[in-house]
Scaffold this motif. Sequence first.
Motif, short mmCIF file in Angstrom:
data_model
loop_
_atom_site.label_atom_id
_atom_site.label_comp_id
_atom_site.label_asym_id
_atom_site.label_seq_id
_atom_site.Cartn_x
_atom_site.Cartn_y
_atom_site.Cartn_z
N LYS A 3 0.82 -1.20 0.00
CA LYS A 3 0.00 0.00 0.00
C LYS A 3 0.86 1.25 0.00
O LYS A 3 0.40 2.32 -0.31
N ARG A 11 -4.05 9.64 -6.66
CA ARG A 11 -5.39 9.27 -6.24
C ARG A 11 -6.08 10.36 -5.47
O ARG A 11 -7.21 10.22 -5.06
N GLU A 374 -9.91 1.59 -3.98
CA GLU A 374 -8.75 0.72 -4.19
C GLU A 374 -8.54 -0.17 -2.99
O GLU A 374 -8.19 -1.35 -3.12
N LYS A 377 -10.83 -2.93 -3.21
CA LYS A 377 -10.42 -3.90 -4.24
C LYS A 377 -9.29 -4.77 -3.72
O LYS A 377 -9.23 -5.96 -3.99
N GLU A 378 -8.38 -4.13 -2.97
CA GLU A 378 -7.28 -4.92 -2.42
C GLU A 378 -7.79 -5.99 -1.49
O GLU A 378 -7.40 -7.15 -1.56
N LEU A 380 -10.69 -7.24 -1.45
CA LEU A 380 -11.42 -8.24 -2.24
C LEU A 380 -10.47 -9.25 -2.82
O LEU A 380 -10.70 -10.45 -2.77
N PHE A 381 -9.37 -8.73 -3.38
CA PHE A 381 -8.43 -9.65 -4.01
C PHE A 381 -7.79 -10.56 -2.98
O PHE A 381 -7.69 -11.75 -3.16
#
Lengths: 397, 536
Positions: A3, A11, A374, A377-378, A380-381
Amino acid sequence: MLKGMTRLVSRVHKLDPGRFSHLGTQAPQCPVAHLDNQVPTERTRAISRTLENDPAKHGEQHVGQHYNISIQELKTVFPHGLPPRFVMQVKTFNEACLMVRKPALELLHYLKNTNFAHPAVRYVLYGEKGTGKTLSLCHIIHFCAKQDWLILHIPDAHLWVKNCRDLLQSTYNKQRFDQPLEASIWLKNFKTANERFLSQIKVQDKYVWNKRESTEKGSPLAEVVEQGIMRVRNATDAVGIVLKELKRQSSLGVFRLLVAVDGVNALWGRTTLKREDKSPITPEELALIYNLRKMVKNDWQGGAIVLTVSQTGSLFKPRKAYLPQELLGKEGFDTLDPFIPILVSNYNPKEFEGCIQYYLENNWLQHEKAHTEEGKKELLFLSNRNPGLLERLCAYL
Amino acid sequence: MAAPSVSCGAAVPYRLFLAGRVSFAREQGLWKAAASGLQTGTRCQILRLKHSPAVTTTKNVAALRRESYTVDFIKKQIEEFNIGKRHLANMMGEDPETFTQEDVDRAITYLFPSGLFEKRARPIMKHPEEIFPKQRAVQWGEDGRPFHFLFYTGKQSYYSLMHEAYGKVLHAEERQDQLRAKGLFSEKSKSKDLIGSRWLIKEELEEMLVEKLSDQDYAQFIRLLERLSALPCDAAEEEFVGRFRRTVTVQSKKHLIEPLQYDEQGMAFSTGQGKRKTANAEAVVYGHGSGKIEINGVDYLLYFPVTQDREQLMFPFHFLDRLGKHDVTCTVSGGGRSSQAGAIRLAMSRALCSFITEDEVEWMRQAGLLTTDPRVREPRRERIYPKRKGGAPRQIFWGLGARWEVERTKIPPQGQQSCRAEAEPGCGRWADNQDEELGSPATHRPGRDHRCYPGADDSSVDTRLQIRARGGGLTCLGCTGRLTSSGNRHLLWAARSLDAETWHVSIGGTVHFHPRQGAGPSLTVTASHLRTQQAS
């Protein structure tokens, strides 16, 4: 680590100003949503929480939302049976919120439409590790408790086949073994869960414990349970009696019985317990397991049997096994056949969002990127939408 | 060439040994044929190559080397190298005229395969300029007068270079003033020359000048050159500045970016391969997807239960901001958990190159996503020093800044017979303590195994302790300086193991251990055992 990497595109301009104010109000341990900044928080509350606290009324529209269980109810309905991490979360957040999910809804639908004249139907919740089988089971149990069923909940059958210090030879049947400690603990919790039923149900046989003590026919079941709790040596037999009586009497229609066993594949696997001569003990030789197996057979009416098969805690099963056939083995599968399998899978996107929102509301995610897209999403991944993994990951943030 | 052949005489068996490893019969035949015609110089050349160090950057300056190579010597080496190169070309069946240094390297790795881990320890054959460090020629004449006018500055090349550069700066400024006076001054940007090249680093400059420089000297020089390059220069000055610049490849796009391929449904996909340690992976990245990754048919969550591995997989996508936009299917084999994750990451990054712009490829390369990790497992080295034969273990501890080794040895008293009884000559056995009293002879039966334990009850046998200490300094307790607490602790420990009650350290680094009442003898560790220095 990752991160902190310099990103390709800046961003900053994408961050929502609404989110910043969310960051700003970091009230400690305030489970209720922030009262200032009404509009976005109302929106987030709508996604992650529902005010409908009765499981009977949960429907498709509540999928992905959390409903509250009051602490009193928690103590009565779930003296045992909640996963330990969930218990810790309840203690931290000072509230118990369960997420409404599709498998549980499906099962609720079936349960609402059970015909109690027919033999009890078996439902098996299965799925990969960490997908939420135990919590779905708890959802069902809460529903049944609200509907005034008698709950026979074995929190983890795996605990009964391993790590037992004291194995006594059974007084009732010389071939079998008693487990006084586990039986007495279970009896205590059973009593807490079903206080009101125990005085109503009457025993239909006379049971002699030893030379001085016996239970007469017609006395309430509470006595049997007391006997089991006080005389630990007879606890296993008390459990056996309870199971037998309940099975017999639920067919009469006095009450409705829910048999909920978590990790039922322990009943047909192997044990790690050994006799004094180091020869292994099969599960049938344990009195608790033997009686439980009788319970799980569908030769009684007036209730339902909800089971979970899990690899966590199972003995001698490969890590990747999650299907009932793999975990139950041939013998178990044949015994349980026919059953209705219900797959519990990872979160779908809506549920994932709901979970993240819930954590954000409780200020559980303190990382500044956790609010952003983001960050989500992280997560989630990394967790691949697996509830257990997500919970563990978020614990670090 | 008498002298070289003598030195090579010892090397001949070594040579033959090496020649034996050459597999080609043709090579051997040529070798033998060439050996007879081979000048001994070549042998010596290659022999010397074994022993001379490879070229390193730091200690090249002449002042540090003890041996000096004369100019004739270097010339001779260069001749020998060239001849040797021609012979090598003959050996390999190549044309001696077009035999380049790369061919030489290849031939040497073929003829002398080496499994040594350290690349710089492998056999090399390079031009003597690269091997022998540059030396400064003698700088003063027969009368002792130095040649260079700046000799007494100590760094004559550096200062003469600075002088020259400053001269050029003044010249350029003068010209600039003239142009301004004439009104022909134009702003010419010189930045074109400076892009794509960098100044010499300090080590390179030192190598060039064959002199040691300090950081301030170097900085001063670079500042002067920058000042010079900022002024409008003519060709001579640009060439002067160019001598101190090295080109830098800004964007090394060595690897090709494969174009996208399309499968039956029209979905764009791309493949990539990756390696890490012993793991090999191949990844197929699809253009549109939901972020699913499948490894050997199993979901990546099940395949990599550890979060660290999944973070590795996340890295390329997260970096390019494409989390959840691609589907990946990969196969991996070999290696362990972590190396498989690294291999898949590399394969995915390479496959992703087809989907992204060139700039992003460059960003990825700089982030290290496209580089194969060169780290491999180091092969096991053999034991150089033999194991200590049995006996009491040697205890090593650190104390007082010195490294102490304490070893118990049972040494019989000097000049006495080992047994107090009459021993048979040749028998080195000791009497059993329990069998005899002090002073009375014991019957010594040959063939019976006796053992003598020098200890508390037998004060005649010396409990010699070998105590060695290396390094550090020792001060007297009564003098200045204090023993550190760790030093105290170690001495206490040593004292306990020696059964000593107290100890004291005296000037000169002697440690005396005093025994308890009635215990063994006192021990003295003298200066001959210790290499001491006065503590600073």
